[in-house]
Design a protein around this motif. Sequence first.
Motif, PDB file in Angstrom:
ATOM      1  N   ALA A 132       0.823  -1.213   0.000  1.00 12.64           N
ATOM      2  CA  ALA A 132       0.000   0.000   0.000  1.00 12.64           C
ATOM      3  C   ALA A 132       0.855   1.260   0.000  1.00 12.64           C
ATOM      4  O   ALA A 132       0.311   2.364  -0.138  1.00 12.64           O
ATOM      5  CB  ALA A 132      -0.924   0.000   1.218  1.00 12.64           C
ATOM      6  N   GLY A 133       2.179   1.120   0.154  1.00  8.99           N
ATOM      7  CA  GLY A 133       3.076   2.269   0.154  1.00  8.99           C
ATOM      8  C   GLY A 133       2.976   3.127   1.404  1.00  8.99           C
ATOM      9  O   GLY A 133       3.206   4.337   1.343  1.00  8.99           O
ATOM     10  N   LEU A 134       2.666   2.497   2.537  1.00  2.34           N
ATOM     11  CA  LEU A 134       2.448   3.254   3.773  1.00  2.34           C
ATOM     12  C   LEU A 134       3.435   2.861   4.873  1.00  2.34           C
ATOM     13  O   LEU A 134       3.134   2.992   6.065  1.00  2.34           O
ATOM     14  CB  LEU A 134       1.015   3.042   4.268  1.00  2.34           C
ATOM     15  CG  LEU A 134      -0.094   3.566   3.358  1.00  2.34           C
ATOM     16  CD1 LEU A 134      -1.462   3.229   3.932  1.00  2.34           C
ATOM     17  CD2 LEU A 134       0.031   5.076   3.165  1.00  2.34           C
ATOM     18  N   LEU A 135       4.619   2.394   4.487  1.00  4.00           N
ATOM     19  CA  LEU A 135       5.608   2.024   5.510  1.00  4.00           C
ATOM     20  C   LEU A 135       6.052   3.234   6.325  1.00  4.00           C
ATOM     21  O   LEU A 135       6.407   3.104   7.496  1.00  4.00           O
ATOM     22  CB  LEU A 135       6.820   1.370   4.841  1.00  4.00           C
ATOM     23  CG  LEU A 135       6.642  -0.095   4.405  1.00  4.00           C
ATOM     24  CD1 LEU A 135       7.861  -0.584   3.636  1.00  4.00           C
ATOM     25  CD2 LEU A 135       6.399  -0.983   5.623  1.00  4.00           C
ATOM     26  N   GLY A 136       6.023   4.403   5.724  1.00  7.49           N
ATOM     27  CA  GLY A 136       6.423   5.607   6.441  1.00  7.49           C
ATOM     28  C   GLY A 136       5.257   6.437   6.947  1.00  7.49           C
ATOM     29  O   GLY A 136       5.444   7.560   7.422  1.00  7.49           O
ATOM     30  N   ALA A 137       4.039   5.896   6.869  1.00 12.99           N
ATOM     31  CA  ALA A 137       2.847   6.650   7.279  1.00 12.99           C
ATOM     32  C   ALA A 137       2.715   6.676   8.786  1.00 12.99           C
ATOM     33  O   ALA A 137       3.252   5.836   9.511  1.00 12.99           O
ATOM     34  CB  ALA A 137       1.598   6.028   6.648  1.00 12.99           C
ATOM     35  N   LYS A 138       1.956   7.654   9.261  1.00 11.38           N
ATOM     36  CA  LYS A 138       1.695   7.777  10.688  1.00 11.38           C
ATOM     37  C   LYS A 138       0.550   6.848  11.074  1.00 11.38           C
ATOM     38  O   LYS A 138      -0.516   6.879  10.461  1.00 11.38           O
ATOM     39  CB  LYS A 138       1.321   9.224  11.022  1.00 11.38           C
ATOM     40  CG  LYS A 138       1.092   9.477  12.500  1.00 11.38           C
ATOM     41  CD  LYS A 138       0.761  10.939  12.742  1.00 11.38           C
ATOM     42  CE  LYS A 138       0.517  11.197  14.233  1.00 11.38           C
ATOM     43  NZ  LYS A 138       0.171  12.622  14.489  1.00 11.38           N
ATOM     44  N   PRO A 139       0.737   5.993  12.074  1.00 14.11           N
ATOM     45  CA  PRO A 139      -0.329   5.058  12.446  1.00 14.11           C
ATOM     46  C   PRO A 139      -1.502   5.757  13.123  1.00 14.11           C
ATOM     47  O   PRO A 139      -1.365   6.858  13.669  1.00 14.11           O
ATOM     48  CB  PRO A 139       0.367   4.090  13.412  1.00 14.11           C
ATOM     49  CG  PRO A 139       1.524   4.853  13.956  1.00 14.11           C
ATOM     50  CD  PRO A 139       1.962   5.782  12.864  1.00 14.11           C
ATOM     51  N   TYR A 209      -3.720   1.696  10.587  1.00 15.66           N
ATOM     52  CA  TYR A 209      -3.933   1.083  11.900  1.00 15.66           C
ATOM     53  C   TYR A 209      -3.013  -0.124  12.079  1.00 15.66           C
ATOM     54  O   TYR A 209      -2.442  -0.341  13.155  1.00 15.66           O
ATOM     55  CB  TYR A 209      -5.394   0.673  12.032  1.00 15.66           C
ATOM     56  CG  TYR A 209      -5.694  -0.215  13.218  1.00 15.66           C
ATOM     57  CD1 TYR A 209      -5.725   0.304  14.510  1.00 15.66           C
ATOM     58  CD2 TYR A 209      -5.933  -1.578  13.047  1.00 15.66           C
ATOM     59  CE1 TYR A 209      -5.997  -0.514  15.598  1.00 15.66           C
ATOM     60  CE2 TYR A 209      -6.208  -2.399  14.125  1.00 15.66           C
ATOM     61  CZ  TYR A 209      -6.240  -1.860  15.396  1.00 15.66           C
ATOM     62  OH  TYR A 209      -6.496  -2.669  16.471  1.00 15.66           O
ATOM     63  N   LEU A 210      -2.858  -0.909  11.006  1.00 19.26           N
ATOM     64  CA  LEU A 210      -1.958  -2.058  11.064  1.00 19.26           C
ATOM     65  C   LEU A 210      -0.506  -1.624  11.266  1.00 19.26           C
ATOM     66  O   LEU A 210       0.286  -2.371  11.850  1.00 19.26           O
ATOM     67  CB  LEU A 210      -2.070  -2.878   9.778  1.00 19.26           C
ATOM     68  CG  LEU A 210      -3.435  -3.503   9.475  1.00 19.26           C
ATOM     69  CD1 LEU A 210      -3.393  -4.212   8.128  1.00 19.26           C
ATOM     70  CD2 LEU A 210      -3.838  -4.474  10.570  1.00 19.26           C
ATOM     71  N   LYS A 211      -0.180  -0.429  10.778  1.00 18.55           N
ATOM     72  CA  LYS A 211       1.180   0.080  10.955  1.00 18.55           C
ATOM     73  C   LYS A 211       1.559   0.166  12.428  1.00 18.55           C
ATOM     74  O   LYS A 211       2.716  -0.065  12.815  1.00 18.55           O
ATOM     75  CB  LYS A 211       1.276   1.474  10.313  1.00 18.55           C
ATOM     76  CG  LYS A 211       2.624   2.168  10.449  1.00 18.55           C
ATOM     77  CD  LYS A 211       3.675   1.523   9.591  1.00 18.55           C
ATOM     78  CE  LYS A 211       4.898   2.438   9.444  1.00 18.55           C
ATOM     79  NZ  LYS A 211       5.398   3.042  10.658  1.00 18.55           N
ATOM     80  N   GLY A 212       0.587   0.449  13.283  1.00 16.15           N
ATOM     81  CA  GLY A 212       0.865   0.548  14.718  1.00 16.15           C
ATOM     82  C   GLY A 212       0.712  -0.757  15.467  1.00 16.15           C
ATOM     83  O   GLY A 212       1.144  -0.870  16.620  1.00 16.15           O
ATOM     84  N   THR A 213       0.092  -1.759  14.830  1.00 14.89           N
ATOM     85  CA  THR A 213      -0.152  -3.045  15.517  1.00 14.89           C
ATOM     86  C   THR A 213       0.187  -4.228  14.610  1.00 14.89           C
ATOM     87  O   THR A 213      -0.664  -5.098  14.386  1.00 14.89           O
ATOM     88  CB  THR A 213      -1.623  -3.148  15.962  1.00 14.89           C
ATOM     89  OG1 THR A 213      -2.466  -3.010  14.781  1.00 14.89           O
ATOM     90  CG2 THR A 213      -1.984  -2.078  16.956  1.00 14.89           C
TER      91      THR A 213
END
Length: 288
Positions: A132-139, A209-213
Motif C-alpha cells: 500500500a506504500g504506507l511504511l512511512g505513514a503515521k499510524p 492502523y496495522l502500521k501501529g499493531t
Amino acid sequence: MKLPPGFEASDPKLVCRLRKSLYGLKQTPRCWFAKLVTALKGYGFLQSYSDYSLFTFTRGGIQINVLVYVDDLIISGNDSAALKTFKAYLSDCFHMKDLGTLKYFLGIEVARSASVLFLCQRKYTLDIISKAGLLGAKPVSVPIKQNHKLGLASGPIFSNPAAYWGLVGRLIYLAVTRPDLAYSVHVLSQSMQEPHDKHWEAALRVVRYLKGTPDQGILLRADTDLTLQGWCDSDWAACPITRRSLTGWLIFLGHSPISWKTKKQTTVSRSSAEAEYRSMVAVTCELK
C-alpha cells in the motif's frame, strides 16, 4: 485408466487417448486428496463434517489431529509415541518430509512455549503495508472512524478498483488472526462492486492502523479451563440502505478466542431489542 464420469461407451474396456490437456492438472489435487483420505481413514481417523480438511483420531487417551492443505499437513496430538508411530505410517504410504515443529504456515507465524501458543501474521501484515506504500505513514489508533457513512458514500468512483479488491482481499485473510478487523473488513467488503474514493481512503486507514499493531494476534493458553463463553452485540438499523441491523460476536474457550464474526442480519428488526435477540440467537448457534 477409467472413463471420465458421464461418458458412456459400448465397450467398457475402451480408454481415452489424451491429445491435448483441457484442464491442466486440476484433477490431480482431487486424486491426491482421495488417496490421502483413504490412508487416514484406514489408520482410524474420522473426517470432520465442519471442515473436510480436518481429521481426528481418538483411541483411549490418545488424541491426534491432522489439518490438510494440498500436500502440507499439520499434525498435533497429546502423545509423542503415538505421533511418532503415525508419522512412520505416513512415511510408508507416501514420500513424506518432516519439517519439525510448526513455525510458519500459510502466512501465519506460530510462537510457542510450554504454557502458550501465539498466532500472528506479522510478515503478511508488513507486506500489506509495503504494497500500500504506507511504511512511512503515521499510524492511527482505530481502524475505522465512528459514525462513518460509507454505506451512503458518494462522489467520484475510485479509478483503480483492482487495487481496492486486492487490498480488501488481503485484509479478509488477515482477519483470520485479527478479531479487531472483523467490523472494518465487513464494511469495506460491501463496496467491492463499485468502490468510491472514500472507500479507498477508509481501506488505507485500516492499513495505517496495522502500521501501529503489526504483531497483534491470538494467544492460546494451555492452562485454561475448557469452558465456552460468548459475547454478542448488535447495532440496530446499522445499514443505511436496507435498514438491517448488525450482529457481532466473540467466543472464548477459557481465555482463548476461537471464533468471531461481524455480519448483517438477514431480516429487518423492528426494534433494538429484537436486534439484540437476533444477535443472541446467532451466538447461541455458534456455541452449539
